[in-house]
Structure formats: C-alpha cells, structure tokens
Scaffold this active site. Sequence first.
Site, PDB file in Angstrom:
ATOM      1  N   LEU A   1      -7.858  -0.577  13.881  1.00 53.32           N
ATOM      2  CA  LEU A   1      -7.708   0.354  15.000  1.00 53.32           C
ATOM      3  C   LEU A   1      -6.532  -0.065  15.872  1.00 53.32           C
ATOM      4  CD1 LEU A   1     -11.443   1.004  16.027  1.00 53.32           C
ATOM      5  CD2 LEU A   1      -9.873   2.578  14.887  1.00 53.32           C
TER       6      LEU A   1
ATOM      7  N   VAL B   1      -0.153  -8.619  -7.520  1.00 50.06           N
ATOM      8  CA  VAL B   1      -1.554  -8.605  -7.939  1.00 50.06           C
ATOM      9  C   VAL B   1      -1.771  -9.506  -9.147  1.00 50.06           C
ATOM     10  CG1 VAL B   1      -3.401  -7.138  -8.851  1.00 50.06           C
ATOM     11  CG2 VAL B   1      -1.953  -6.310  -6.991  1.00 50.06           C
TER      12      VAL B   1
ATOM     13  N   GLU C   1      -1.373  -8.121   1.083  1.00 48.10           N
ATOM     14  CA  GLU C   1      -0.208  -8.993   0.982  1.00 48.10           C
ATOM     15  C   GLU C   1      -0.217  -9.958   2.156  1.00 48.10           C
ATOM     16  OE1 GLU C   1       3.490  -6.902   0.490  1.00 48.10           O
ATOM     17  OE2 GLU C   1       2.601  -5.609  -1.029  1.00 48.10           O
TER      18      GLU C   1
ATOM     19  N   CYS D   1       0.870   0.076  -0.884  1.00 47.72           N
ATOM     20  CA  CYS D   1      -0.422   0.661  -1.290  1.00 47.72           C
ATOM     21  C   CYS D   1      -0.802   1.924  -0.533  1.00 47.72           C
ATOM     22  CB  CYS D   1      -1.525  -0.375  -1.115  1.00 47.72           C
ATOM     23  SG  CYS D   1      -1.395  -1.675  -2.332  1.00 47.72           S
TER      24      CYS D   1
ATOM     25  N   PHE E   1      -8.605  -5.761  -3.997  1.00 51.75           N
ATOM     26  CA  PHE E   1      -8.531  -5.351  -2.587  1.00 51.75           C
ATOM     27  C   PHE E   1      -7.728  -6.401  -1.815  1.00 51.75           C
ATOM     28  CE2 PHE E   1     -12.462  -3.666  -4.406  1.00 51.75           C
ATOM     29  CZ  PHE E   1     -12.316  -2.303  -4.153  1.00 51.75           C
TER      30      PHE E   1
ATOM     31  N   ASP F   1       5.060 -11.159 -18.445  1.00 49.24           N
ATOM     32  CA  ASP F   1       5.972 -10.250 -17.741  1.00 49.24           C
ATOM     33  C   ASP F   1       7.187 -10.002 -18.622  1.00 49.24           C
ATOM     34  OD1 ASP F   1       5.920  -9.371 -14.562  1.00 49.24           O
ATOM     35  OD2 ASP F   1       7.881  -9.171 -15.525  1.00 49.24           O
TER      36      ASP F   1
ATOM     37  N   THR G   1      -4.125  -0.151  -9.831  1.00 58.03           N
ATOM     38  CA  THR G   1      -4.742   0.995  -9.156  1.00 58.03           C
ATOM     39  C   THR G   1      -4.385   2.264  -9.924  1.00 58.03           C
ATOM     40  OG1 THR G   1      -4.582  -0.160  -7.067  1.00 58.03           O
ATOM     41  CG2 THR G   1      -4.845   2.237  -6.948  1.00 58.03           C
TER      42      THR G   1
HETATM   43  C1  UDX Z   1      -3.678  -2.839   1.778  1.00 53.85           C
HETATM   44  C2  UDX Z   1      -5.211  -3.020   1.737  1.00 53.85           C
HETATM   45  O1  UDX Z   1      -5.628  -3.667   2.939  1.00 53.85           O
HETATM   46  C3  UDX Z   1      -5.629  -3.805   0.510  1.00 53.85           C
HETATM   47  O2  UDX Z   1      -7.040  -3.892   0.450  1.00 53.85           O
HETATM   48  C4  UDX Z   1      -5.090  -3.089  -0.729  1.00 53.85           C
HETATM   49  O3  UDX Z   1      -5.434  -3.758  -1.914  1.00 53.85           O
HETATM   50  C5  UDX Z   1      -3.595  -2.921  -0.629  1.00 53.85           C
HETATM   51  O4  UDX Z   1      -3.249  -2.223   0.571  1.00 53.85           O
HETATM   52  P1  UDX Z   1      -1.584  -4.289   2.493  1.00 53.85           P
HETATM   53  O5  UDX Z   1      -0.766  -3.089   2.136  1.00 53.85           O
HETATM   54  O6  UDX Z   1      -1.132  -5.630   2.009  1.00 53.85           O
HETATM   55  O7  UDX Z   1      -3.090  -4.101   1.945  1.00 53.85           O
HETATM   56  O8  UDX Z   1      -1.614  -4.366   4.102  1.00 53.85           O
HETATM   57  P2  UDX Z   1      -2.630  -4.153   5.303  1.00 53.85           P
HETATM   58  O9  UDX Z   1      -2.810  -5.442   5.980  1.00 53.85           O
HETATM   59  O10 UDX Z   1      -3.856  -3.447   4.874  1.00 53.85           O
HETATM   60  O11 UDX Z   1      -1.752  -3.233   6.267  1.00 53.85           O
HETATM   61  C6  UDX Z   1      -1.189  -1.998   5.813  1.00 53.85           C
HETATM   62  C7  UDX Z   1      -0.351  -1.333   6.877  1.00 53.85           C
HETATM   63  O12 UDX Z   1      -1.159  -0.810   7.911  1.00 53.85           O
HETATM   64  C8  UDX Z   1       0.676  -2.242   7.568  1.00 53.85           C
HETATM   65  O13 UDX Z   1       1.895  -1.549   7.703  1.00 53.85           O
HETATM   66  C9  UDX Z   1       0.049  -2.515   8.926  1.00 53.85           C
HETATM   67  O14 UDX Z   1       1.017  -2.794   9.896  1.00 53.85           O
HETATM   68  C10 UDX Z   1      -0.669  -1.210   9.183  1.00 53.85           C
HETATM   69  N1  UDX Z   1      -1.808  -1.329  10.107  1.00 53.85           N
HETATM   70  C11 UDX Z   1      -2.905  -2.043   9.747  1.00 53.85           C
HETATM   71  C12 UDX Z   1      -1.790  -0.675  11.328  1.00 53.85           C
HETATM   72  O15 UDX Z   1      -0.810  -0.021  11.680  1.00 53.85           O
HETATM   73  N2  UDX Z   1      -2.867  -0.766  12.158  1.00 53.85           N
HETATM   74  C13 UDX Z   1      -3.979  -1.465  11.817  1.00 53.85           C
HETATM   75  O16 UDX Z   1      -4.934  -1.477  12.621  1.00 53.85           O
HETATM   76  C14 UDX Z   1      -3.995  -2.122  10.586  1.00 53.85           C
END
Ligand code: UDX
Length: 423
Positions: free
Chosen positions: A252, A11, A157, A262, A154, A30, A120
């Site tokens: 979905l 972040v 990664e 997160c 928001f 850091d 957060t």
């Molecule tokens: C998330 C939020 O999207 C972001 O806004 C916040 O700041 C940090 O957390 P991130 O953890 O980088 O971001 O990944 P994201 O793309 O949101 O996916 C999270 C997890 O959900 C992954 O393991 C992904 O595989 C899973 N996922 C996502 C599903 O299983 N199904 C989906 O439909 C979407």
Amino acid sequence: MRISIIGSGYVGLVTGACFAKLGNEVVCVDIDEGKVRKINNRTAPFYEKGLDDLLKEVNLRATTDIEEAIRSTDVTFICVGTPQGLMGEADLRHVDQACRDIGSVLKEKDNFHLVVVKSTVPPGTTEHRVRHILEEASKKKAYKDFGLAMNPEFLREGNAIEDFMNPDRIVIGVKDDKSKGILLELYKDFTCPKLIVSPTTAEMIKYASNAFLAIKISFINEIGNLCKALGIDVYEVAKGIGLDKRIGRHFLRAGIGFGGSCFPKDVKALINKARELFYHPIILNAALEVNETQPYKLVDLLEKKAGNLRGKDVTVLGLAFKPNTDDVREAPSIKIVNALLNKGAKVHVYDPKAMENFKRLFGDRIDYCSSAKEAVSKSKYVLIVTEWNEFKDKELYKGKYVFDGRRIEEAKELAEYYEGVCW
Ligand code: UDX
C-alpha cells in the site's frame, strides 16, 4: 536429488542455487556461454543479494549442453523467460524450445523423469501446450512414462534467496501421484502450507497473485491521487486501512507505480488470455491504466513549480524499478527521464546499481553521476524515483526543491521545497 534447471536467469539460478543449498546436486543450463562461464567461476551474471556468496558455497555447475544435463538428472525445472509478445501475450517460444529439447532426450532415457514448469505461463500451458510438445518429442506419455508438474515461483528480485528459503506457500500443480511425491520430497524441509492443485490452477495462482498485488498498488495510487487533491496524507490512510486484517498493510505504498519484469508483463498476459476467452477484464485494465500515468505525475509537480523545463538542470535519484536491484525493466524512471528530455531539461542521474543498464537505454543523452551527492550538486530540482537506503541522507536535500515519488521522509527535513507525488 539430481536436478537440472533450464534457463539461468534470475529465477533459474536462484532456484538452482537454493536447491543445491538444500543438499541436491544441481546443473544449470543456459545457451549463453558467457553466463555459463561466470556461474562456473562462482559469480552471478547479474546482481542479486547474497547470490554470489551462495554460489561459492554450493554444489552447482552450469553447462550449455542441455542433453547431457537432462541425461544426468532426474528432475528438470523449466525456468526460461516468457517475455511480453507484441499483443501483450506471454511469448512462449523459449518454453516450447526447452520442451522440444527435453522431449528428445526423454525419448532415449529409461528412468522416470519429472519435468516441472517454473516459468510464468498462462493457465492451460502446462496441461496442453507443454504436455503436447513433450509427448511429441519423446514419443512417451505424460503422467505415465514421465512426470509433469507446474510449480510457480513467488520470488522478489533483491530478496529472492530469502523468499525461496522462507516462502509463504508452495504451490504444486500436478495430476499424477509420482510427480506429486517427488515434489513433496524435494520440498520436505519447508514448513509453509503446500497446496496441491492442478497445473492449470497453479498457473492461475501465479497470475492472480501478481495481478492482485499490482491492483493493490494501483488502488492505493488512485486513492493517493485523490488524497493529494484533498490535502490528505495517503500514508496515514494506507495505515488506517491496512490495519484491517482483511486488507493487510503490505503493498500500500503509494507513489509512481510498479515496474519490473513481472507485474506489467503478467497483468498484460492475463488480459490477453481473457481476450482469447472473449472476456473483458475491467479491473486488470484499470490497474494498468493507473500505472501508466503515475510516473508522469512527478514531472507534472516539477513543472508546476519550476515552470518551463527547457534548459533547466534536473537530478533524478534512482533508476532501478525498486531498490536492491540493477533491473530497469519497465521502471518508472524510463518514462520520467524520457518526459524530462522531451521537455528540454538537462538530466543528471544516479543509481547505486542500475547505471550500466540505464546507459544501454539512454546512451549519452543524459549525465551519469558517480554519487548521489554529485548528482544533486548539479541541479536545484531533485526527483526521487527509487527508494534506495542511501537516499535517506537528509543532507542531500539541503536547499533543494525535492519532488518525491517514493516517500523518503528524510528528504523533507532540510529541503527548501518538498512535495510528494500522492501526498
Ligand atoms: C514481484 C512479486 O512480488 C513476486 O512475487 C513475483 O514472483 C515477481 O514480481 P518484483 O517484481 O521483484 O516481484 O518486485 P516487488 O517487490 O513485488 O515490487 C514490484 C513493483 O511494485 C516495484 O516497482 C515497487 O516499487 C512497486 N511497489 C511495491 C509499489 O509501488 N508500492 C508497493 O506498496 C509495493
């Protein structure tokens, strides 16, 4: 503006590099000297798409000297980690330390300085804890002698730079006009909605966003588990419900569940906050409960087909918690590989980016392959755990028994046997 960023993780560094790209003068702080050296040599200390290039382009420096960084800037963003504590709570020790450090510099600083919490943190942290520590250490008054705000991120990664530059919204949690003015000026080039709320509301917006997305995934996984039992394709169902504008089509994708730094951590922290308030959060708990067992469904499918796994070779494609990252924190792969090992399987793995991080967890207990092709050549049974683009090559699965946790359509075509975890 002259900006200092405390904490140069995902972040902090992305935020710093993007603010620099927008024409600000940025210094990233850091405690890790190796990290600071790397950033000053214009390379990111971790993998994030586009970050190396951005660092080469912008006016940004890094330092371990927090005092100098705060003295030479006007706005400080706190971007330190808030890891999961023993009871699932957000561990705020790094935020506390950053506040003590910032406060002691503010004590000697004459010009108005704005402190912004981007980490957060649970609702109430900025207004009560952060404010208190800063005031104690600086002997000054928040909202009068120095500014204080909460501005959640928001960023996904693997997509963080794009998310920073093209946000759906910017949430600014403030109480005083001066802090609000500075943040609105800083974000003036952004055309998305900007929400001005209290710091506590801003903190809750961040938790509620992540919790809602986590719930959405667990919801579709639960429907997926039912669809599997009924012989229905959950992806058709997801399409059908996602076309309803009130539901929306994103998040979905059914499968082996969510991981990452997160969702699991933030939902747990919110549950813990609820506990402090003597509230039992039924839906939040349920989202975690569904997610807890979802990865094991892939192993169950494999066992049903392959029988006892003792001594059998099994290939796992994908280790990162999602594609385009090297991050394996809370990744479903960890549960899956552990289960396979406990059942006596010989595990062969491949991931384009996350092998080194996985090695730190599993050492020599598994076989690390140098390509997807090599990994699948070792076993009859292939588990798809992360949907990397390179796993969309149908040739990989020729003659294999494929168990798909992430819905790679191409895997079906030439596989000898194919089964999806929820479909
Ligand atoms: C998330 C939020 O999207 C972001 O806004 C916040 O700041 C940090 O957390 P991130 O953890 O980088 O971001 O990944 P994201 O793309 O949101 O996916 C999270 C997890 O959900 C992954 O393991 C992904 O595989 C899973 N996922 C996502 C599903 O299983 N199904 C989906 O439909 C979407």
